[in-house]
Design a protein around this motif. Structure first.
Motif, PDB file in Angstrom:
ATOM      1  N   ASN A   1       5.476 -25.618  19.699  1.00 52.90           N
ATOM      2  CA  ASN A   1       6.427 -24.498  19.770  1.00 52.90           C
ATOM      3  C   ASN A   1       6.101 -23.665  21.021  1.00 52.90           C
ATOM      4  O   ASN A   1       5.110 -22.939  21.038  1.00 52.90           O
TER       5      ASN A   1
ATOM      6  N   PRO B   1       3.757 -14.923  22.324  1.00 54.76           N
ATOM      7  CA  PRO B   1       4.725 -15.001  21.226  1.00 54.76           C
ATOM      8  C   PRO B   1       4.631 -13.703  20.436  1.00 54.76           C
ATOM      9  O   PRO B   1       3.771 -12.855  20.728  1.00 54.76           O
ATOM     10  N   SER B   2       5.473 -13.530  19.448  1.00 54.84           N
ATOM     11  CA  SER B   2       5.328 -12.387  18.558  1.00 54.84           C
ATOM     12  C   SER B   2       3.951 -12.477  17.886  1.00 54.84           C
ATOM     13  O   SER B   2       3.474 -13.565  17.583  1.00 54.84           O
TER      14      SER B   2
ATOM     15  N   ARG C   1      10.382 -13.613  30.499  1.00 55.11           N
ATOM     16  CA  ARG C   1      11.047 -12.310  30.399  1.00 55.11           C
ATOM     17  C   ARG C   1      10.211 -11.203  31.017  1.00 55.11           C
ATOM     18  O   ARG C   1       8.983 -11.311  31.097  1.00 55.11           O
TER      19      ARG C   1
ATOM     20  N   ARG D   1      -0.062 -21.375  14.837  1.00 58.04           N
ATOM     21  CA  ARG D   1       1.258 -21.786  15.327  1.00 58.04           C
ATOM     22  C   ARG D   1       1.267 -23.279  15.630  1.00 58.04           C
ATOM     23  O   ARG D   1       0.322 -23.791  16.244  1.00 58.04           O
TER      24      ARG D   1
ATOM     25  N   HIS E   1       5.596 -13.510  30.120  1.00 59.20           N
ATOM     26  CA  HIS E   1       6.037 -12.157  30.473  1.00 59.20           C
ATOM     27  C   HIS E   1       5.548 -11.793  31.871  1.00 59.20           C
ATOM     28  O   HIS E   1       4.378 -12.002  32.196  1.00 59.20           O
TER      29      HIS E   1
ATOM     30  N   GLU F   1      13.461  -9.596  18.230  1.00 61.47           N
ATOM     31  CA  GLU F   1      12.973 -10.216  19.453  1.00 61.47           C
ATOM     32  C   GLU F   1      14.070 -10.365  20.517  1.00 61.47           C
ATOM     33  O   GLU F   1      15.254 -10.124  20.241  1.00 61.47           O
ATOM     34  N   SER F   2      13.634 -10.821  21.676  1.00 60.77           N
ATOM     35  CA  SER F   2      14.560 -10.943  22.814  1.00 60.77           C
ATOM     36  C   SER F   2      15.630 -12.014  22.567  1.00 60.77           C
ATOM     37  O   SER F   2      15.435 -12.941  21.780  1.00 60.77           O
TER      38      SER F   2
ATOM     39  N   ARG G   1      18.858 -18.011  20.924  1.00 62.51           N
ATOM     40  CA  ARG G   1      18.444 -17.092  19.851  1.00 62.51           C
ATOM     41  C   ARG G   1      19.079 -15.740  20.134  1.00 62.51           C
ATOM     42  O   ARG G   1      18.820 -15.142  21.169  1.00 62.51           O
TER      43      ARG G   1
ATOM     44  N   THR H   1      12.752 -26.957  20.815  1.00 62.34           N
ATOM     45  CA  THR H   1      13.490 -26.367  21.939  1.00 62.34           C
ATOM     46  C   THR H   1      14.668 -25.532  21.475  1.00 62.34           C
ATOM     47  O   THR H   1      15.336 -24.906  22.270  1.00 62.34           O
TER      48      THR H   1
ATOM     49  N   THR I   1      11.241 -26.706  31.113  1.00 59.90           N
ATOM     50  CA  THR I   1      11.738 -25.337  31.280  1.00 59.90           C
ATOM     51  C   THR I   1      10.714 -24.372  30.699  1.00 59.90           C
ATOM     52  O   THR I   1       9.918 -24.741  29.833  1.00 59.90           O
TER      53      THR I   1
ATOM     54  N   THR J   1      10.643  -5.024  22.024  1.00 58.76           N
ATOM     55  CA  THR J   1      11.204  -5.800  20.915  1.00 58.76           C
ATOM     56  C   THR J   1      10.242  -5.806  19.731  1.00 58.76           C
ATOM     57  O   THR J   1      10.491  -5.162  18.715  1.00 58.76           O
TER      58      THR J   1
END
Ligand code: TXA
Ligand code: MG
Length: 479
Positions: free
Chosen positions: A127, A211-212, A190, A123, A132, A258-259, A275, A325, A186, A100
Motif C-alpha cells: 500500500n 500515511p495517516s 502533496r 500496514r 509531502h 484526508e486529501s 479518493r 493503486t 507513480t 487533513t
C-alpha cells in the motif's frame, strides 16, 4: 545560523543518548506475534504553536510555495522542530499534524526509514505512501529531471497547493526507494498547508513519506492523542509499546478527512479522482473551467480533460481494486471495534410522529445484532449516535429525554449543523474514536449509528466515502 547549527548538534547528541543510537545499524527490529516491532520508545509529545511559523520566498502573493524558507519566531517551537528533524534524519519516525489528519512521517528518500512506517502501523507492504513536500523546488528530488507538470496539473498546483490535494506524478525510480511507492511508477505527492507540517519538512530538508498516523484499519487521527493511543496500543489491547520517539502536537486538524487523491497521468484526457477528500470535485472543476482546461459539452480539444470520480462516474473495477493503486479499496478502512451503521433518512414528513420509523429501524437492528451475537447480558448495551444538531434524527432520539423502557443507553456525538459539512468532516473521525473507545466522558459503545449527509457536495463526498467504508450495514429509513 551558527547558533542554530550548534543547537542542532547538541540535540543530536541528546537524541542519540536518549534513544540508544539512532543509526540504522544499531537498531534491530524483531516483530512481535502481531507484526509490530518489539523496539519501544518513550514517546515524547512536542507541542508546536502554528502561529509562530511564517514562510517567505517565491510563489503566490499570500503563499510563497515555489521556493520557501521558514521563519520560526518561538524558541520552543524551533527547538521541538529541530529535535524532530534530527530524529527523522536518523531514520526514525515522527508523527506530525497536517490540515487533513495527523501523518506518520519518515525520510522519503531513505528506504530503512520508510519501511519503519509499515511496521509501526501494521500496514500491508503493497500500500504505497504519499510523499509531502514543503515547496515546489522539492519536487525535483522525486520526479525525473526533465519532468514538467502538464497545464492541468499546473492549474491544480496553483489553485490547491499548499492544501489537501495529492497528485500522482511520474517518479524517478533512482531517487525514491521502491518501498515508498511499493514498486509503482507513480508517486502520490502533496504540499500540506499546515504550517507545522511544512515547517517540519523545511527544517528537515528532505521530503517526508507519511500515511495517516493511525494503526492500519483504524479511523485516521485528527488529534495528537489519537496518534499516541494507536502507537502505544497493540492489537490485543496491550499498552506501552511506543513505536516512535516523537509526536508533534499542533492541535486538532481543521479539515478532518484526508486529501483528495488525483490521477492525471494514467489517461491524458481524464482526471481521475481516486479518493475524494478535502478539496471538493466541484472546486477542481471550477479551477479547470476558469482556465479553459475542462471539457465542455462540445467535446475534447487539446489539453482539456474530463473529471471522473472513481466509484461514481468512473466504474468500479474489481481487478483494479485487488491492486492497492485504487486508494482505500483493497484494505479495510476506518473501522472501529464497534459495529458502524450508516443511517440514511430519506424523504420528509410533517406529521409529528415522523420519528417513529427511525427508532423502529434502530431497535430492529439492535435486537438482531444482540440476538445474533448471543450477547452476555452483563452490561447494558451502549449505543452511540453521531448526528447533526438540527436533523430529524436528532430530534426524534433526543428531544424527549431518555426513554426509561429502552434496553440500551444512548450516547450522542454531534456532527455539527446540517448546513456545514465542513464541521461534520472535522468531527467525523474524532466521533468514531470517542464512541468506540469510551473516551471524552462517553461510554464505550457496542454499536455506532451515523447519520448520512443529505447531499454529497464538496467535502460531503469524502465524508460519505469514509462512512461507506467504515459501515458494516446501511439502513434506509423513509419518512
Ligand atoms: O491527507 C492525507 O492524504 C494524509 C496526510 C497525512 O497527508 N495521508 C494519507 O495517507 O491519507 P494514507 O497512506 O493513509 O492514504 C493514501 C492513499 C492510500 O490509500 C494509497 O493506497 C494511495 O493514497 N496512494 C498512494 N500512492 C499511490 C499511488 N502511487 N497510486 C495510487 N494510489 C496511491
Ligand atoms: Mg490512511
Amino acid at each position: 545560523m551558527r547558533l542554530w547549527l550548534a543547537s542542532r548538534a547538541l540535540h543530536r547528541m541528546v537524541f542519540e543518548s536518549a534513544h540508544d543510537g539512532p543509526s540504522t545499524s544499531t537498531v534491530t527490529w524483531r516483530q512481535d506475534t502481531r507484526g509490530y516491532p518489539e523496539r519501544t520508545y518513550p514517546i515524547q509529545i512536542l507541542s508546536v504553536n502554528p502561529t509562530s511559523i511564517r514562510f517567505r520566498g517565491k510563489g503566490k502573493e499570500k503563499e510563497p510555495y515555489e521556493e520557501a524558507q521558514v521563519d520560526i519566531e518561538d524558541g520552543d517551537a524551533l527547538e521541538s522542530l529541530e529535535k524532530a528533524s534530527i530524529a527523522l534524519e536518523a531514520s526514525h519516525l515522527v508523527a506530525f499534524p497536517t490540515e487533513t489528519v495527523y501523518g506518520l512521517g519518515a525520510n522519503a528518500l531513505n528506504a530503512e526509514a520508510a519501511s519503519r512506517i509499515f511496521r509501526a502501523k501494521g500496514r500491508p507492504t503493497d500500500n504505497p505512501l504519499i510523499v509531502h513536500i514543503s515547496d515546489l523546488s522539492m519536487l525535483q528530488r522525486l520526479t525525473p529531471d526533465d519532468y514538467k507538470p502538464s497545464p492541468v496539473y499546473s492549474a491544480l498546483i496553483d489553485s490547491f497547493w499548499p492544501g489537501p490535494m495529492t497528485l500522482l506524478l511520474p517518479v524517478d525510480e533512482a531517487k525514491v526507494p521502491s518501498v515508498v511507492r511499493c514498486g509503482l511508477k507513480t508517486l502520490g505527492v502533496r504540499m500540506p498547508s499546515h504550517p507545522v507540517a511544512r515547517a517540519l519538512i523545511a527544517t528537515s530538508g528532505f521530503p517526508l513519506a507519511a500515511p495517516s498516523a493511525n494503526a492500519s484499519g483504524r479511523p485516521s487521527p485528527t488529534a495528537a492523542m489519537h496518534v499516541y493511543r494507536d502507537m502505544t496500543t497493540s492489537r490485543n489491547g496491550e499498552t506501552g509499546k511506543g513505536r516512535l520517539p516523537y509526536i508533534i502536537d499542533g492541535g486538532s486538524c481543521q479539515v478532518g478527512v484526508e486529501s483528495t487523491v488525483i490521477d492525471g497521468v494514467t489517461e491524458s484526457e481524464e482526471l481521475r479522482v481516486l479518493r475524494p477528500g478535502g478539496v471538493g470535485v466541484e472546486d477542481i472543476e471550477m479551477a479547470l473551467k476558469t482556465r479553459h482546461l475542462l471539457q465542455d459539452a462540445e467535446g475534447i480539444s487539446l489539453g482539456e480533460v474530463v473529471v471522473r470520480v472513481y466509484g461514481k462516474d468512473l466504474k468500479r473495477d474489481t481487478v483494479e481494486e485487488a491492486n492497492p493503486t485504487t486508494p482505500g479499496m483493497k484494505y479495510r478502512h476506518y473501522s472501529p471495534d464497534a459495529d458502524v451503521v450508516l443511517l440514511v433518512v430519506e424523504g420528509s414528513s410533517t406529521s409529528s410522529d415522523s420519528a417513529t420509523p427511525i427508532q423502529e429501524a434502530m431497535k430492529t437492528y439492535i435486537s438482531q445484532r444482540s440476538g445474533a451475537a448471543n450477547r452476555d447480558m452483563k452490561h447494558q448495551l451502549q449505543i452511540g449516535v453521531m448526528s447533526m444538531d438540527d436533523s430529524k434524527l436528532t430530534a426524534s432520539l433526543f428531544s424527549h429525554g431518555t426513554n426509561k423502557s429502552q434496553s440500551y443507553d444512548l450516547h450522542r456525538f454531534s456532527l455539527g449543523s446540517q448546513q456545514s459539512p465542513k464541521q461534520a468532516a472535522q468531527r467525523l473521525f474524532e466521533g468514531l474514536r470517542a464512541l468506540d473507545g469510551g473516551q471524552d466522558g462517553l461510554n464505550k459503545c457496542d454499536i455506532i449509528f451515523v447519520e448520512a449527509l443529505r447531499d454529497e457536495a464538496g467535502v460531503g463526498l469524502a465524508i460519505m466515502n469514509r462512512l461507506q467504508k467504515a459501515a458494516e450495514s446501511v439502513i434506509h429509513v423513509r419518512l
